[in-house]
Scaffold this motif. Structure first.
Motif, mmCIF file in Angstrom:
data_model
loop_
_atom_site.group_PDB
_atom_site.id
_atom_site.type_symbol
_atom_site.label_atom_id
_atom_site.label_comp_id
_atom_site.label_asym_id
_atom_site.label_seq_id
_atom_site.Cartn_x
_atom_site.Cartn_y
_atom_site.Cartn_z
ATOM 1 N N GLN A 68 4.694 7.681 0.920
ATOM 2 C CA GLN A 68 5.440 6.539 1.436
ATOM 3 C C GLN A 68 4.698 5.264 1.055
ATOM 4 O O GLN A 68 3.474 5.218 1.128
ATOM 5 C CB GLN A 68 5.563 6.621 2.965
ATOM 6 C CG GLN A 68 6.312 5.477 3.595
ATOM 7 C CD GLN A 68 7.785 5.478 3.216
ATOM 8 O OE1 GLN A 68 8.474 6.462 3.424
ATOM 9 N NE2 GLN A 68 8.248 4.381 2.667
ATOM 10 N N SER A 69 5.447 4.248 0.651
ATOM 11 C CA SER A 69 4.842 2.945 0.383
ATOM 12 C C SER A 69 5.187 1.998 1.525
ATOM 13 O O SER A 69 6.220 2.139 2.180
ATOM 14 C CB SER A 69 5.314 2.392 -0.958
ATOM 15 O OG SER A 69 6.707 2.274 -0.967
ATOM 16 N N GLU A 95 0.855 -1.186 0.000
ATOM 17 C CA GLU A 95 0.000 0.000 0.000
ATOM 18 C C GLU A 95 0.884 1.228 0.000
ATOM 19 O O GLU A 95 1.997 1.197 0.516
ATOM 20 C CB GLU A 95 -0.896 0.042 1.243
ATOM 21 C CG GLU A 95 -1.949 -1.030 1.310
ATOM 22 C CD GLU A 95 -3.132 -0.751 0.404
ATOM 23 O OE1 GLU A 95 -3.354 0.421 0.043
ATOM 24 O OE2 GLU A 95 -3.819 -1.717 0.053
ATOM 25 N N ALA A 96 0.394 2.300 -0.568
ATOM 26 C CA ALA A 96 1.114 3.569 -0.555
ATOM 27 C C ALA A 96 0.132 4.666 -0.195
ATOM 28 O O ALA A 96 -1.057 4.595 -0.546
ATOM 29 C CB ALA A 96 1.746 3.841 -1.912
ATOM 30 N N TYR A 97 0.614 5.668 0.521
ATOM 31 C CA TYR A 97 -0.219 6.788 0.956
ATOM 32 C C TYR A 97 0.516 8.095 0.720
ATOM 33 O O TYR A 97 1.743 8.139 0.709
ATOM 34 C CB TYR A 97 -0.535 6.680 2.456
ATOM 35 C CG TYR A 97 -1.243 5.406 2.849
ATOM 36 C CD1 TYR A 97 -2.616 5.276 2.681
ATOM 37 C CD2 TYR A 97 -0.542 4.338 3.385
ATOM 38 C CE1 TYR A 97 -3.267 4.105 3.038
ATOM 39 C CE2 TYR A 97 -1.182 3.173 3.747
ATOM 40 C CZ TYR A 97 -2.546 3.050 3.571
ATOM 41 O OH TYR A 97 -3.180 1.892 3.928
ATOM 42 N N ALA A 98 -0.249 9.150 0.563
ATOM 43 C CA ALA A 98 0.287 10.512 0.519
ATOM 44 C C ALA A 98 -0.118 11.176 1.829
ATOM 45 O O ALA A 98 -1.205 10.922 2.363
ATOM 46 C CB ALA A 98 -0.287 11.274 -0.671
ATOM 47 N N PHE A 99 0.750 12.023 2.363
ATOM 48 C CA PHE A 99 0.510 12.691 3.638
ATOM 49 C C PHE A 99 0.756 14.188 3.489
ATOM 50 O O PHE A 99 1.643 14.598 2.744
ATOM 51 C CB PHE A 99 1.468 12.158 4.714
ATOM 52 C CG PHE A 99 1.392 10.671 4.920
ATOM 53 C CD1 PHE A 99 0.527 10.141 5.857
ATOM 54 C CD2 PHE A 99 2.186 9.813 4.184
ATOM 55 C CE1 PHE A 99 0.464 8.762 6.055
ATOM 56 C CE2 PHE A 99 2.130 8.437 4.367
ATOM 57 C CZ PHE A 99 1.263 7.909 5.315
ATOM 58 N N ALA A 100 -0.009 14.980 4.232
ATOM 59 C CA ALA A 100 0.214 16.429 4.276
ATOM 60 C C ALA A 100 0.061 16.877 5.723
ATOM 61 O O ALA A 100 -0.967 16.615 6.356
ATOM 62 C CB ALA A 100 -0.777 17.168 3.385
#
Length: 123
Positions: free
Chosen positions: A26-27, A11-16
């Motif tokens: 980050q994956s 899984e990969a996500y984007a963060f702010a």
């Protein structure tokens, strides 16, 4: 006695970060296990190291803040690509291809929150 690994998913996500505006992607490899007593548990790894779940208490790598927005993967990179296209003057097709190749060879992974949200502002 040891646990049995059931499955591993990627899984990969984007963060702010809502405190300082830092953005990153980050994956993760998510290993689903069942212990000898039949209880399920999950192990997250990122870049080969065991890490806490990114969904429980994500931490900003820039300011250490914990008020972090989690988005689908590609969100940070997609907005950055849109901004790059808006900032690049129109040139020949060949120059555009050269920029695309060099960008793909060394992708950046960190962005400012204002950059991420700018394309969504109403005009």
């Amino acid at each position: 006695m040891s646990e049995i690994a059931a499955t591993t998913v990627h899984e990969a996500y984007a963060f702010a970060c809502m405190k300082c505006g830092y953005g990153w992607e980050q994956s993760y490899e998510i290993e689903h296990h069942v212990d000898v007593h039949g209880h399920a548990f999950v192990v997250y790894t990122a870049d080969g190291e065991r890490v806490p779940s990114p969904l429980s208490t994500p931490t900003c790598g820039n300011c250490g803040g914990h008020v972090v927005r989690i988005m689908r993967a590609g969100r940070v990179a997609g907005v950055q690509e849109l901004l790059r296209k808006q900032q690049t003057p129109q040139t020949s097709e060949r120059d555009a291809k050269d920029r695309t190749v060099s960008t793909a060879a060394a992708p950046e992974r960190h962005w400012r929150l204002s950059d991420l949200l700018h394309p969504f502002h109403r005009r």
